[in-house]
Scaffold this motif. Structure first.
Motif, mmCIF file in Angstrom:
data_model
loop_
_atom_site.group_PDB
_atom_site.id
_atom_site.type_symbol
_atom_site.label_atom_id
_atom_site.label_comp_id
_atom_site.label_asym_id
_atom_site.label_seq_id
_atom_site.Cartn_x
_atom_site.Cartn_y
_atom_site.Cartn_z
ATOM 1 N N TRP A 650 0.685 -1.318 -0.119
ATOM 2 C CA TRP A 650 0.191 0.061 -0.208
ATOM 3 C C TRP A 650 0.895 1.218 -0.064
ATOM 4 C CZ3 TRP A 650 -0.035 -3.597 4.065
ATOM 5 C CH2 TRP A 650 0.482 -3.494 5.118
ATOM 6 N N SER A 663 -3.003 -5.985 -4.941
ATOM 7 C CA SER A 663 -4.188 -4.986 -5.368
ATOM 8 C C SER A 663 -5.344 -5.582 -5.966
ATOM 9 C CB SER A 663 -3.506 -3.947 -6.498
ATOM 10 O OG SER A 663 -3.069 -4.707 -7.757
ATOM 11 N N TYR A 668 -11.291 -0.932 -5.670
ATOM 12 C CA TYR A 668 -10.788 0.742 -6.082
ATOM 13 C C TYR A 668 -12.074 1.499 -6.484
ATOM 14 C CZ TYR A 668 -5.939 -0.780 -5.683
ATOM 15 O OH TYR A 668 -4.730 -1.154 -5.149
ATOM 16 N N LEU A 673 -12.922 4.782 -0.784
ATOM 17 C CA LEU A 673 -11.498 4.715 -1.629
ATOM 18 C C LEU A 673 -11.313 5.849 -2.620
ATOM 19 C CD1 LEU A 673 -10.632 1.056 -2.023
ATOM 20 C CD2 LEU A 673 -10.159 2.466 -0.038
ATOM 21 N N ARG A 674 -12.370 5.985 -3.315
ATOM 22 C CA ARG A 674 -12.158 7.203 -4.414
ATOM 23 C C ARG A 674 -12.165 8.414 -3.893
ATOM 24 N NH1 ARG A 674 -16.539 4.268 -7.073
ATOM 25 N NH2 ARG A 674 -18.095 6.108 -6.668
ATOM 26 N N ASN A 679 -6.041 4.670 -5.543
ATOM 27 C CA ASN A 679 -6.145 3.914 -6.387
ATOM 28 C C ASN A 679 -4.894 3.277 -6.820
ATOM 29 O OD1 ASN A 679 -4.099 5.993 -7.605
ATOM 30 N ND2 ASN A 679 -5.937 7.490 -7.668
ATOM 31 N N GLU A 680 -4.771 2.431 -7.981
ATOM 32 C CA GLU A 680 -3.724 1.637 -8.487
ATOM 33 C C GLU A 680 -2.548 2.178 -8.752
ATOM 34 O OE1 GLU A 680 -4.325 -2.226 -10.163
ATOM 35 O OE2 GLU A 680 -6.403 -1.146 -10.808
#
Length: 680
Positions: A650, A663, A668, A673-674, A679-680
């Motif tokens: 992370w 991941s 996501y 999370l947004r 994000n990735e």
């Protein structure tokens, strides 16, 4: 002698001569260049005269005197030559090999003619004949296609020799094929573990390796700076002020021109002119100040100073890596705050207080698969749970016991309330609610509250601070102050109704169904773990102080270490052997940290010494958080992969090639999370 190209057409009987006797002399050949002992040039006329002069002495059958004979010999260049003569023209020194054998004009065959003198040296003649025969040219063979140039014994030897050569050729081809196959197999195996990542400019494909003179101007200018500093120091010590100032000015110009260049292509067009100017300055300094002994001293001082700077930079780099690894990233901090705020604002805390006993029966059922996860990282814990459930064949039988601290309790509850995996059971607890876990009962908690340990962690000028080096930096990690790290030694007290429990760290990813772990016979051991020692690495002497007699008298320095991260604990055996009491005993002895430094693994090695069952390595593969050269096949076949080390998945420090394993279990598209830009 000229070659008789049409001789074969007129022969009725061919006699092959392997040595030519002329006037009693034998023509011999030696490798690699033939030399004749009694050489007489045999031209056409000479040959006819020699044979004609001895015709009266021939005692052969009159019927054989008109037989044509092909004579072979070596000329002074070493080439095989052929001549034709009548049988009747031979001298008395030539005899038939089988005088009783009569040859008629109608008989087709071959007869070997040998000189009398050769009877005493038949071996040498045979060798000579062999050499001459094997070196005949293709031209001669084409000119006399029907002529037999060798005796049956000679032909037999030639056939055997050709067979041996053929067998040897086949053997060499077979060996070469086997070698090629071995090289191909080795190359394939090597390519499977080859790390082809390119790190900055330090790649093997860099231009430096294509040409030894690559970046020559840049290297020259850097070397000039070192030389100028050495001469400037000498000039200053000898009060040559003008030269000192001049050299320092040139150093400054070189540095200005170099700037941030990493290759000759990055240098400005004036670089070469500046290099020439610096060279002129160094030439003047050499003429006036050169002293080999003095320069050696200056270079030694520069080297020592540079080494000290490099050592200091290494320490700073280690500190920054540790800081980046242990600092809670802003997105994860945002996630915890958002979840905790919604948990209390929406009143879920009161609702959970009413429903907390609904699933109590399932939480205490020993026939189910129970997991213990102690963490304050919401996102990491969610990956552990998601990966375990998604790879489980019977997710409804899996129960997760999550313990976190007071600060992250609301966030953890909120996350698993809105993102609970289907069928599986989730329990989230606050470690502060364990009233029995206090300093009077827990040795490590009492030590963590001591003034000595607080001074160790928070006093900046302590000997174990950053300046002490990398060895002590990791032990200044704040996680060692958290009881979540030591709660694993109190599992029977936390879960008094359970018989077996699988302990999981929050930096692991599950890739297979873990249910078979509960079927493993641990043979009366308390702890089931994967051993980490390979050759001399990760054995007890790496973690414990064997100079202390309390350690050396009770433990084997070469005993194999094992890993926390995925451990199956038999809680029945634990209670029977009073494992927690053993832990308290050794923890009390280590109050001054002389047996081991901080952490949970050293006391774990001591507590479960001779009580650990070695599990198959495929269950647990470690090192994804520090080793970039792990076997990719082993990672993919592992039931659990562990990101132990500083490079957590992370964090931005993570190895890019290992991150996808983690991941792919992160949602996501989750609104939280947004909102926190994860994000990735």
């Amino acid at each position: 002698m000229t070659t008789f190209s049409t001789c074969a057409a007129f022969l009725s009987l061919v006699v092959v001569l392997h040595a030519v006797h002329v006037g009693g002399a034998i023509l011999e050949s030696q490798a690699p260049h033939r030399e004749l002992k009694a050489y007489r040039p045999l031209q056409d006329n000479n040959l006819q005269e020699v044979y004609a002069s001895s015709a009266a002495a021939v005692h052969y059958d009159p019927d054989l005197k008109d037989v044509n004979i092909v004579a072979t010999y070596s000329d002074h260049y070493g080439n095989i030559r052929l001549g034709r003569v009548k049988m009747g023209d031979l001298s008395p020194s030539w005899v038939l090999e089988n005088p009783a054998y009569q040859v008629s004009r109608k008989t087709k065959g071959s007869q070997l003619v040998i000189p009398r003198d050769s009877f005493q040296n038949d071996t040498g003649m045979e060798d000579n004949a062999s050499h001459s025969t094997t070196n005949q040219t293709d031209e001669s063979e084409n000119q006399f296609p029907n002529v037999d140039f060798a005796s049956p014994a000679k032909l037999k030897r030639q056939i055997l020799r050709q067979e041996r050569r053929g067998q040897r050729t086949l053997e060499l081809i077979r060996q070469e094929k086997e070698t090629d196959e071995q090289m191909q197999e080795a190359a394939i195996q090597k390519s499977m573990s080859f790390e082809n990542s390119v790190i900055g400019k330090y790649s093997i494909w860099r231009r430096d390796y294509e040409s030894p003179n690559a970046d020559a101007i840049l290297k020259l200018m850097r070397d000039q700076i070192i030389m100028a500093k050495a001469y400037a120091n000498i000039a200053k010590s000898k009060n040559v002020t003008n030269l000192y100032v001049f050299l320092m000015q040139q150093c400054g110009e070189n540095k200005r021109v170099i700037g941030k260049a990493t290759s000759d292509a990055d240098l400005p067009s004036s670089a070469l002119d500046q290099a020439k100017a610096m060279g002129h300055a160094l030439s003047l300094a050499k003429d006036e100040l050169y002293d080999c002994h003095e320069l050696a001293k200056k270079f030694r001082a520069i080297l020592q100073s540079t080494e000290r700077k490099v050592d200091g930079l290494k320490k700073k780099g280690t500190f920054l890596i540790q800081l980046a690894a242990k600092t809670f990233p802003k997105p994860l901090h945002c996630l915890s705050l958002q979840l905790a705020a919604d948990y209390f604002i929406l009143g879920f805390n009161e609702e959970d207080a009413v429903k907390e006993d609904v699933s109590q029966k399932k939480l205490e059922d020993p026939s189910l698969y129970h997991y213990a996860i102690f963490s304050d990282n919401v996102l990491a814990t969610s990956v552990v749970v998601n990966s375990t459930v998604l790879n489980a064949k019977e997710p409804q039988r899996h129960v997760f016991h999550i313990v976190t601290d007071k600060l992250n309790f609301g966030a953890m509850k909120m996350w698993f309330r809105i993102n609970a995996p289907a069928d599986a059971t989730i329990q989230v607890e606050n470690i502060n609610d364990f009233k029995w876990l206090n300093s009077s009962y827990c040795s490590v908690l009492r030590q963590l509250e001591s003034a000595r340990l607080k001074e160790y962690y928070f006093k900046a000028n302590h000997p174990s601070s950053i300046s002490a080096g990398a060895d002590n930096l990791k032990y200044r990690n704040p996680k060692y102050l958290s009881m979540l790290n030591h709660l694993r030694f109190y599992l029977p007290e936390v879960y008094p109704k359970l018989e077996k429990i699988l302990f999981l760290d929050d930096d692991i990813v599950v890739q297979k169904d873990l249910a078979p772990l509960w079927e493993i016979d641990m043979q009366g051991k308390v702890n089931g773990a994967v051993e980490t020692c390979k050759e001399s690495f990760h054995r007890f002497d790496k973690y414990l102080n064997f100079s202390n007699p309390k350690i050396s008298e009770n433990f084997d320095a070469g005993a194999c270490g094992w890993a926390f991260g995925m451990n199956m604990f038999d809680l029945k055996e634990w209670r029977k052997r009073n494992i927690t009491g053993i832990y308290h005993y050794w923890q009390d002895l280590n109050e001054d940290r002389t047996l081991w430094k901080l952490g949970s693994l050293p006391p774990g090695l001591i507590t479960f010494y001779n009580l650990t069952y070695a599990m198959d390595r495929s269950w647990h593969v470690l090192g994804l958080g520090y080793d970039p050269a792990l076997n990719q096949t082993a990672i993919e076949n592992a039931a659990v992969v562990h990101y132990n080390g500083n490079y957590k998945p992370w964090l931005g420090l993570a190895f890019a090639k290992y991150k996808p394993y983690w991941s792919k279990y992160v949602e996501y598209d989750n609104p939280y999370l947004r909102r926190c830009d994860i994000n990735e």
